[in-house]
Design a protein around this motif. Sequence first.
Motif, PDB file in Angstrom:
ATOM      1  N   LYS E   7       0.855  -1.175   0.000  1.00  0.00           N
ATOM      2  CA  LYS E   7       0.000   0.000   0.000  1.00  0.00           C
ATOM      3  C   LYS E   7       0.897   1.232   0.000  1.00  0.00           C
ATOM      4  N   GLY E   8       0.478   2.267  -0.691  1.00  0.00           N
ATOM      5  CA  GLY E   8       1.292   3.472  -0.807  1.00  0.00           C
ATOM      6  C   GLY E   8       1.795   3.991   0.524  1.00  0.00           C
ATOM      7  N   ASN E   9       0.888   4.164   1.468  1.00  0.00           N
ATOM      8  CA  ASN E   9       1.306   4.703   2.761  1.00  0.00           C
ATOM      9  C   ASN E   9       2.350   3.822   3.417  1.00  0.00           C
ATOM     10  N   GLU E  10       2.191   2.509   3.289  1.00  0.00           N
ATOM     11  CA  GLU E  10       3.148   1.606   3.922  1.00  0.00           C
ATOM     12  C   GLU E  10       4.469   1.576   3.170  1.00  0.00           C
ATOM     13  N   ALA E  11       4.390   1.631   1.851  1.00  0.00           N
ATOM     14  CA  ALA E  11       5.621   1.647   1.061  1.00  0.00           C
ATOM     15  C   ALA E  11       6.438   2.898   1.380  1.00  0.00           C
ATOM     16  N   MET E  12       5.737   4.018   1.527  1.00  0.00           N
ATOM     17  CA  MET E  12       6.451   5.250   1.854  1.00  0.00           C
ATOM     18  C   MET E  12       7.091   5.151   3.237  1.00  0.00           C
ATOM     19  N   ALA E  13       6.371   4.529   4.154  1.00  0.00           N
ATOM     20  CA  ALA E  13       6.917   4.338   5.502  1.00  0.00           C
ATOM     21  C   ALA E  13       8.180   3.482   5.453  1.00  0.00           C
ATOM     22  N   LEU E  14       8.084   2.391   4.712  1.00  0.00           N
ATOM     23  CA  LEU E  14       9.235   1.497   4.646  1.00  0.00           C
ATOM     24  C   LEU E  14      10.404   2.171   3.926  1.00  0.00           C
ATOM     25  N   ALA E  15      10.098   2.960   2.920  1.00  0.00           N
ATOM     26  CA  ALA E  15      11.157   3.688   2.218  1.00  0.00           C
ATOM     27  C   ALA E  15      11.918   4.582   3.188  1.00  0.00           C
ATOM     28  N   ALA E  16      11.173   5.215   4.093  1.00  0.00           N
ATOM     29  CA  ALA E  16      11.830   6.087   5.073  1.00  0.00           C
ATOM     30  C   ALA E  16      12.765   5.277   5.965  1.00  0.00           C
ATOM     31  N   ILE E  17      12.297   4.112   6.386  1.00  0.00           N
ATOM     32  CA  ILE E  17      13.161   3.262   7.211  1.00  0.00           C
ATOM     33  C   ILE E  17      14.425   2.904   6.429  1.00  0.00           C
ATOM     34  N   LYS E  18      14.236   2.551   5.173  1.00  0.00           N
ATOM     35  CA  LYS E  18      15.395   2.197   4.331  1.00  0.00           C
ATOM     36  C   LYS E  18      16.347   3.378   4.166  1.00  0.00           C
ATOM     37  N   ALA E  19      15.790   4.576   4.217  1.00  0.00           N
ATOM     38  CA  ALA E  19      16.635   5.764   4.054  1.00  0.00           C
ATOM     39  C   ALA E  19      17.350   6.129   5.349  1.00  0.00           C
ATOM     40  N   GLY E  20      17.159   5.327   6.364  1.00  0.00           N
ATOM     41  CA  GLY E  20      17.847   5.612   7.622  1.00  0.00           C
ATOM     42  C   GLY E  20      17.124   6.610   8.488  1.00  0.00           C
ATOM     43  N   CYS E  21      15.853   6.750   8.259  1.00  0.00           N
ATOM     44  CA  CYS E  21      15.055   7.648   9.099  1.00  0.00           C
ATOM     45  C   CYS E  21      15.105   7.140  10.538  1.00  0.00           C
ATOM     46  N   GLU E  22      15.522   8.007  11.449  1.00  0.00           N
ATOM     47  CA  GLU E  22      15.698   7.581  12.839  1.00  0.00           C
ATOM     48  C   GLU E  22      14.472   7.790  13.705  1.00  0.00           C
ATOM     49  N   ALA E  23      13.596   8.678  13.253  1.00  0.00           N
ATOM     50  CA  ALA E  23      12.456   8.986  14.117  1.00  0.00           C
ATOM     51  C   ALA E  23      11.282   9.488  13.298  1.00  0.00           C
ATOM     52  N   PHE E  24      10.115   9.099  13.746  1.00  0.00           N
ATOM     53  CA  PHE E  24       8.872   9.592  13.166  1.00  0.00           C
ATOM     54  C   PHE E  24       8.034  10.200  14.276  1.00  0.00           C
ATOM     55  N   TYR E  25       7.508  11.390  14.022  1.00  0.00           N
ATOM     56  CA  TYR E  25       6.578  12.029  14.944  1.00  0.00           C
ATOM     57  C   TYR E  25       5.377  12.459  14.111  1.00  0.00           C
TER      58      TYR E  25
END
Lengths: 76, 76, 253, 253, 356, 356, 179, 179
Positions: E7-25
Amino acid sequence: MAKGRIIIDIERCKGCALCNSYCPVNILDLDITTTNLKGYTPLISTDPDKCIACGFCAIMCPDSVITVERFIKEAK
Amino acid sequence: MAKGRIIIDIERCKGCALCNSYCPVNILDLDITTTNLKGYTPLISTDPDKCIACGFCAIMCPDSVITVERFIKEAK
Amino acid sequence: MNNVKTVYKKSEGLTDKYMTYCPGCTHGVIHKIVAEVLVELDVLDRTIGISSVGCSVLNYDFFNCDMQQAAHGRAPAVATGIKRVRPNSIIFTYQGDGDLASIGIAEAIHAAHRGENITIVFVNNAIYGMTGGQMAPTTLIGQKTTTSPNGRDAKTQGLPLRIAEMMATIPGATYIERVSVHNPQHVRKAKKALMKAFTIQKENKGFTLIEFISTCPVNWGMTPKDAVDWAVDNMIPYYPLGVFKDATVGEEK
Amino acid sequence: MNNVKTVYKKSEGLTDKYMTYCPGCTHGVIHKIVAEVLVELDVLDRTIGISSVGCSVLNYDFFNCDMQQAAHGRAPAVATGIKRVRPNSIIFTYQGDGDLASIGIAEAIHAAHRGENITIVFVNNAIYGMTGGQMAPTTLIGQKTTTSPNGRDAKTQGLPLRIAEMMATIPGATYIERVSVHNPQHVRKAKKALMKAFTIQKENKGFTLIEFISTCPVNWGMTPKDAVDWAVDNMIPYYPLGVFKDATVGEEK
Amino acid sequence: MSKVLMKGNEAMALAAIKAGCEAFYGYPITPQNELPEYLSKHMALHGRVFVQAESEVAAINMVYGAAGAGARVLTSSSSPGIALKQEGISYMAGAELPAVIINVMRGGPGLGGIQPSQADYKQITRGGGNGDYYLYALAPETLQEAVDLIKEAFDIADYYRNPVMIAVDGLIGQMMEPVDLDREVPKWDLTPKTWVADGNRKNRERNVINSLYLDPNDLENHNLHLKEKFDDMRKNHQRYELVNMKNAEIAIVAYGSVSRIARTAIEILAEQGIKCGILRPITLFPYPKKAFHALPKTVKDLLVVEMSTGQMLEDVKLSNECHLPVHFFGRVGGIIPEAQEIVDKVLEIVGGEKHE
Amino acid sequence: MSKVLMKGNEAMALAAIKAGCEAFYGYPITPQNELPEYLSKHMALHGRVFVQAESEVAAINMVYGAAGAGARVLTSSSSPGIALKQEGISYMAGAELPAVIINVMRGGPGLGGIQPSQADYKQITRGGGNGDYYLYALAPETLQEAVDLIKEAFDIADYYRNPVMIAVDGLIGQMMEPVDLDREVPKWDLTPKTWVADGNRKNRERNVINSLYLDPNDLENHNLHLKEKFDDMRKNHQRYELVNMKNAEIAIVAYGSVSRIARTAIEILAEQGIKCGILRPITLFPYPKKAFHALPKTVKDLLVVEMSTGQMLEDVKLSNECHLPVHFFGRVGGIIPEAQEIVDKVLEIVGGEKHE
Amino acid sequence: MISEKVIIAGFGGQGVMLMGQLLSYTATAKELNTLWFPSYGPETRGGTANCSVTISETDVNSPVISTPDSIIIMNKPSLDKFQPKLRKDGHLFLNTSLVKDVKLRNDLNIYKIPANDIAMELGNLKVANMVMLGAYLEVTKVFDPESVLEVLKKKFTGSKATLIEINKKALEAGKQAVL
Amino acid sequence: MISEKVIIAGFGGQGVMLMGQLLSYTATAKELNTLWFPSYGPETRGGTANCSVTISETDVNSPVISTPDSIIIMNKPSLDKFQPKLRKDGHLFLNTSLVKDVKLRNDLNIYKIPANDIAMELGNLKVANMVMLGAYLEVTKVFDPESVLEVLKKKFTGSKATLIEINKKALEAGKQAVL
Ligand SMILES: Cc1ncc(C[n+]2csc(CCOP(=O)(O)OP(=O)(O)O)c2C)c(N)n1
Ligand SMILES: Cc1ncc(C[n+]2csc(CCOP(=O)(O)OP(=O)(O)O)c2C)c(N)n1
Ligand code: SF4
Ligand code: SF4
Ligand code: SF4
Ligand code: SF4
Ligand code: SF4
Ligand code: SF4
Ligand SMILES: [Mg+2]
Ligand SMILES: [Mg+2]
C-alpha cells in the motif's frame, strides 16, 4: 576585620538594587557618583570591612555581578 | 397479559444486539430471517406478551429504534 | 591566594554574554541556579536547553551548553523530539507562564503524559514580560496588565491557573514542585528542587517540572525589591510553595 | 389511544437523519440523553451544539438545534467565540478523547480557566474511532490499537490521562463529573449529570464538563455488549465514576 | 530484489526506514493513517523512534527538535494537518533544519473531505508559514517513484538543511502497487552535521539551533543566505519528465496521480491520431521551468490538468513566459478526473478555438 | 471631524469599533500589541467583547464561532501568529464565514525578528491553509487608508462571506499619524445573515456552520461555488492606485509602507528629471492586474520594490504578461529600504542595461 | 513652509518618545501633516530608544528619516548612531550632562545643553527631555513653546496636571540655554 | 496479453478488499504490473466498500477504472453503482444470495452465483468472497486458482493456516457454479 570580601563586576551591574536588601550587615548601596558603560549606577560596598562573606548579595544578584571570597585563617 | 409493548423501527435498527442483554424478561433477539434495507438483521420481540414496558431496551438502543408504550388500566 | 576561598562566583554553566533581562529581574537568579545544578551534576556537556519565546528567548546565548530555540509554547515537544533520539542527553526547557501555561499547555501536559524524561523550568511571573505586560493565565485577580487595564476580573477572565497543581494530577509525571527565589534561603531551596529534578532525569526516572515564582519589575511597575516582596505577599498565597507530586517517594526509602 | 402511555420514544432533540455510528456504538446513547436534556430544559431553540472532529463529526446532522462544526480539538474555542457574543444561547461541545484529550487539551483547559459558561460533553472511548483505531491519551496500558500494536506501553507511551481529575483542579471550572452508559441505571445517572451541567449553564454559573465512558466496538474488535462489559471491567477501574468538582455546592444549600 | 505489493502509505513508511530515518513524529489523519501505523510497528523493530504526538503542531516541533539534534526525521499528515504545521515548518526553514514531510492530500478547504486532491499546491509551493522560504517539494506519480524519491529526500533535506515535502494524494496513499524497495537512488554529497545541538559536546563548541535574529542586519543576511539555497535549487535541481513529446501538438501539464490519468488519456488520443505529450513536474518547487524550454516546437497548446481549481496554472504561465496558450481542466473536492474527460478537453482544444 | 494623532495599531482598533465590530479574539505578539491592548479597554466601554485567547489557534477558532453566530469579528496577529491560524482560516473560508484579520508583518522565517517586513505576501495571497480558497487582502499605506479600509473590510467580509486580511507591517502598526476616523467609506450591499447558527431560532429552521462534505460531488460543487466568489473578486474588486504615471518611463510597483518610500523616491527622481510613476496595489488579492493594462505606453520598465526577497514578483509578471521587463529591489529581515536606494536602482535601470 | 525631520534618541526612560509625540500632537493640532515612528520591541529594553518625527505642510511620504534636519541626542550611544546621518548644516542638540568627550562633525550647528543638570536644578531629573525640547524649539522655530504647552495641558490631566508647571519651566530653561 | 480491469464491491465485512488484494498479489508474484485501489474512509463504515484492480503486462497508468472489464457485485447498492460503468460485453458476477429482483443490462455476460448460500453449505459464510473469486477466475482465466491459492498460503500463516482448506473449497465451488 573582614571575614571576606566581595568583588563587583561593575560593567555587568545593572544597578537594580536587589542585592542590597539582603546584606545582613547593610554595607551595599548604589554608587550614584558614577555610571557604567551601559548607563547604570553600579553597586558599591560602603564598608567592605564589615563583610561577613555570607554570599547573600551574590546569590540574589540576577546578573552574577558579585564574587564572594572568604578569608581563611592560616592554620596556626 | 403484557404491561406494555415495544415498537421497533426496523429500518433504523442496526442489529447490534446491545438492547437484548438488558431486557429483564429476555424477549429480545435478532430476526435472522430478514435483513433491512441497510443490510442489517433487525431486532424482534420473541414474546411480546411478556413485555413489562420497563424501557431498558429503548434506553440502551443507540439508534432510538425502540418506542415503549405502557398499557394503562382504565380507572375502574 | 592561599588564604582566600571563593564562596560564590558566576557559574561556568553560564556564558560570558551580557544578559538581556531588565535590571533586578529574577529570571537571572533562576538562570544562575539552573546553570549551577548542571555544573554540579557534571552534565553540562551533554545538556541541551530549550529556549522558549518570552523574555528568556535569548537564553540560548546565556546557558553554556547546546541550545535549541523553540516556537512559542512548543518547547516540551521540541524536548521530546530531541530526547527520544538522544536519550543520553539531559534536556531542560525554560518557559514563561505565557509560553507554558497559555499557548503551550498542551505540549507541557502531553510531555508529562508520555512521561518524557525531561525537566521543565517553569517561570511564573504572572504576566507576559517580553511583549509588554499583557495578562497571563497566572495573572492574579485584580492585577492590572495592559490587557486587563482595570485589573483581572474573574467574571470575564476567569480565575488564575495553578500549573503545578494541575500537572500533578497527570499519572505520567514523576516530580512537580513549586519554589520561589525571593530571598537567599529560598534560592537555595529552589536549587535543591532543581537538583532533585535533574537527578531524577539523570536516573531516567521521568518527567519533572519545577515552577518558579518570579518577578517582572518592569511590567509590574515596581522596583526589583518591591517586586520580590509583592510576589511574596500576593503570589505565594495563591500559588503555595511545595512538592505537588513525587512519584519517587516510596521507591527511594 | 387513551389506554396507552408512551414511556420512551426518540427524542425531539434529535433529527430524523440516520445516525452514521457503527452498530451498537454508545455514541448514540450519549446523543440521546443530551438531546433529551435539551428538550426537558426547554432550551433546544436557543442551543448551539459544536460538533468536533471524530466519529461524532457528522452530529451537526443529528442534533435538532443550531450546530457549528469545529476544527479538530478546537470546539471549546469555537464555543467561547459564540457564547461571548450570544450570551443567551446554550452551548455544548461534543468531543471525543482524541479531540479533547489530545489535540484539544489546551482549548478545553482554557475554556475552563476562563470559566466560560458552556458545557462539554466528553466521550472517552479510549481510542481514535473515526480514523481507524489509533491510540488515544486515554488508551489503557496494554490495550492494542493500530499505533500501539503490541499494547500501550507505559515506558514509551506514558500512563493514560485522567481528564476529569485534571480538569477538576482548574479554579475556573464549576462542575466536573465522570459517568458511564453501560446499563440503563447508569444511563439515567449520566442523564442526571447532564441535566445538572446544563442547568448550571442555564443559570450562568460557569463551566461544566461531563466525561462519558463510552465504547468503540469496531476498533476494540468486540460485539457491542462485550465492549460495554470491557469498559466496565477495564475502563471504570482506571477512570472512576463520580463528581470531581462541584463549585455550586456550598451555595446551593 | 523482486517487487513486493504494498500500500502506498506503507511503502512510503518502509522507504523512510530504508533511508535511515531515525524517528517519526506524527498525528493520525485520513488518508495517511497506514503510514504511522506501519511505523508504530516497524520503527521499534529497527531500534528507531516512533511517537504519536498529541497534535500536528506538537509533531512538527518534535521533528524540529530531533532534526536539530542531528537525526534523520520524518512526519506525515494530510491537508488540514499540514496547515497546522506551518509555523513549525517556517521555524525549520528559518533554523535550517532538514526533515521529510509527507502530505497525503485530501479535499479542502477546512475539514473538506477525505478523498484525493491536489488542492494544497499553493500551501506546498508558496509556503503557508511566515517569511521568505520554500520547501523542496517532490510529487511522485507511482509508488516506485514515491519510494525512490523518499529515500533520496532525506539526502536532499540534509544537503540543503531545509525541509523536503513529499506531495502525494489519497490515491497514492491508499493504492497498492508492486515496488522494489531496494533500488539504488542518487546519493547526495553530504558533509558531517557539525552544527547539531545534540548534547554530545566532546570536541566542539556548544551549538545553537535558532531562527531568531533581533538585529535586522543579521536577519537580512540570514534571509539572503537562505535565498541562495532556494536559488540553487531552482538552478540545479529542477526535475521533470517529458512523455511522448516527439511531434506532439499539445502538451498536458500534470503531476502526481493526475499525470497517470493523463498517460491513459494520451493513449486514447493516439488512437484517434492526436499527438499529445505530457510535461510532468516532479519537483513542484523548484518548478521545472526548464521543461518548458525543452518542449518541441510542434507543441502549440498547453493543457494543465489538476485536482484543484487551477493552483498550478500560475507556475505554468510563469514558466511558459507567454509563449503558448494555456488551457485548464480540473476536478476538485475528491473527484478524480477520468481519462476520457481529459481526452475530451484536448479534443476541444485541438479542434476548437484557442482561449486562455 | 478633525483629525486625531493615533498610533497605527490603535487607530486600526478604533476603526474596527467604528465599523461595528462586536468581538475581538487575539493573542499578544509584537509589533501589534497596542491593537489588542486598546481593545481590551475600549471594547468593554462599548459593550463589546474582548477575549485574550490562549493562543492564535484558539483565537481564530473563537473568531470562527463568533462569525458563525453572526457577529462582526476581528482578530489580529503578526507573521508567525498568522501561520498558526492557517487551519482556522481555511475552515472559515470553507464554512464561508466573514471576519477581518489584521497581520502586522515582521521578519521571518520562524521567529525571525520584530521589525517591519512584507515577507508574508505568499502566506497572505496564496493561502497557507489547505484547499482552494483565497482571502480578500488589503494593503493600506497610510493610517488614514488603514482606518478607511478596515471599516470597509467588515462589509466586504460580510458581502463575500469570506475572511478579509489587512496586510500591514510593523511600520504602520507602530507609527503615529493624524487620522480622521469618521470619513465615509463605501457601503456594500449586504443581505441579512439568515444562515447564522446563533441559537436564536424563533422563525427559522436550524442552521449549520460546516466545511465538511464527505461526498466528493458535494465538495466539488462547494469548491466551484467558492471559486465563483474569488472570480467575482478578481473581476469586480481589484484596487490600486497609479501615481505620477503621466509620461512616466518607469513604474515602481510597491504596496503598503514601501509605496510611501517610493513616493519620496520619485520626488527625488523628478528633481533629476526622471519621470517615474508608482503602481500601488491596494488589493493583494485580487491582484490588480487591471492596473498593468492601464499603464501608459511611455512606461518601459517595471521595478518591484518590496520588503521581501521578491514575493510579489510573480504576481507582477503574471499581470504584466511579458510586456515589460521586470526589475527588483528588496530589503528584508526588518530593514526598511531607503528612498535613495530606490532612486539608485531606478537610475541603474533607466541609465544602464535592462536585465530581468 | 514647514518641513522638518527630526530624530530624538536616548536611553529608555529619558522620555524621548514623549518628546517626539509632543511635536506630532502639536503638528496635528495645527492641522499639519506629521508622522512619528518609534524604535520598538525588546531591543529598546535597557538599551537605547529613539523616534523619528516628520512635520510637513505637504503629505508625509517615507516614514523613515534617512537624513534628518535635526537630531536631539540624550546619550552617547545615540550620538554614535545618528550623528553620521544628520544633514550638512543640520542641528545637533546635545545633552552634555551625559554626552561628554565626543567627536563632533564640523559641518553642523551644534547646541550643547546640560539638560540633566538644568533639570536637576529645576527639581526633577525627568524634565531633561523638556529642556532639550525647549532648546530645539527655540532654534528651529518649528512651533512656539506655547503651542506645545497647550498640547501638554491636554495630555496631562488629573494628578499629572501638577507637572505642567515644571514642564513649562523646563521648556523655558531649554530656550535660555541656547539663547 | 493480460489486461484486466475489475471492480469488486459489496458491504464492508464481505471481504471485497481481500479479494482484490489477492488478485494483485498474484499478479505481483507473476511479475505483472498491477494496481489495487480501495474506497476508503468513514464512508465505508457500515456502507459499501469497493476496490478496483488493474492487471497488465504494460504499465498501469490511470489508477481509476472508468470502464471495468468485469465487476464482482456482492450486494445491491453496489450493482446500482457499478453496473452502468461496465463495458459492453463485460463480465458481471452477481452474488444472487443477496442481489435479487434487479434490472440487468442485456449487453453483458452475466454470471449468477448464490455465493452466500454456497459458502453456508461449505460451513463458513465468510468465504462467499472466495466463491465469487473462483467463479471470476474460471470465467476470465486471468489466473488459475492454484496461483491465487499459493498467495493465500503465504498470507494465511499461523493460526490462520487452517482456513486455507475451506478457501480452496470455496474457490472450487465458485468455479463449479459457472461451469
Ligand atoms: C506564535 C507566537 N505568538 C506570540 C508571540 C509573541 N510573544 C513573544 S513572548 C510572549 C509572551 C511571553 O510571556 P511569558 O512566557 O510569560 O514569558 P516572560 O516574557 O514573562 O518571561 C508572546 C506572546 C510569538 N513570538 N509567537
Ligand atoms: C487537524 C486534524 N488532525 C487530524 C484529523 C484526523 N482525525 C479525524 S477524527 C480523529 C480522531 C478522533 O478520535 P476521538 O476524538 O477519540 O473521536 P472518536 O472517533 O473516538 O469518537 C482524527 C485524528 C483531522 N481531521 N484534523
Ligand atoms: S557577602 Fe554578605 S555581608 Fe558581604 S556584602 Fe554580600 S551580603 Fe553583605
Ligand atoms: S550587583 Fe546585581 S543585584 Fe546588585 S545592583 Fe548590581 S545587578 Fe543588581
Ligand atoms: S421494555 Fe423492558 S421488558 Fe419490554 S422488551 Fe424492552 S427491555 Fe424487555
Ligand atoms: S434495536 Fe437498537 S440496540 Fe437493539 S439491535 Fe437494533 S439498533 Fe441495536
Ligand atoms: S520584561 Fe519583566 S520578565 Fe522580562 S526581563 Fe524585564 S523584568 Fe524580567
Ligand atoms: S468507529 Fe468506534 S467510536 Fe466510531 S462509530 Fe464506530 S464504534 Fe463508534
Ligand atoms: Mg511571564
Ligand atoms: Mg475516541
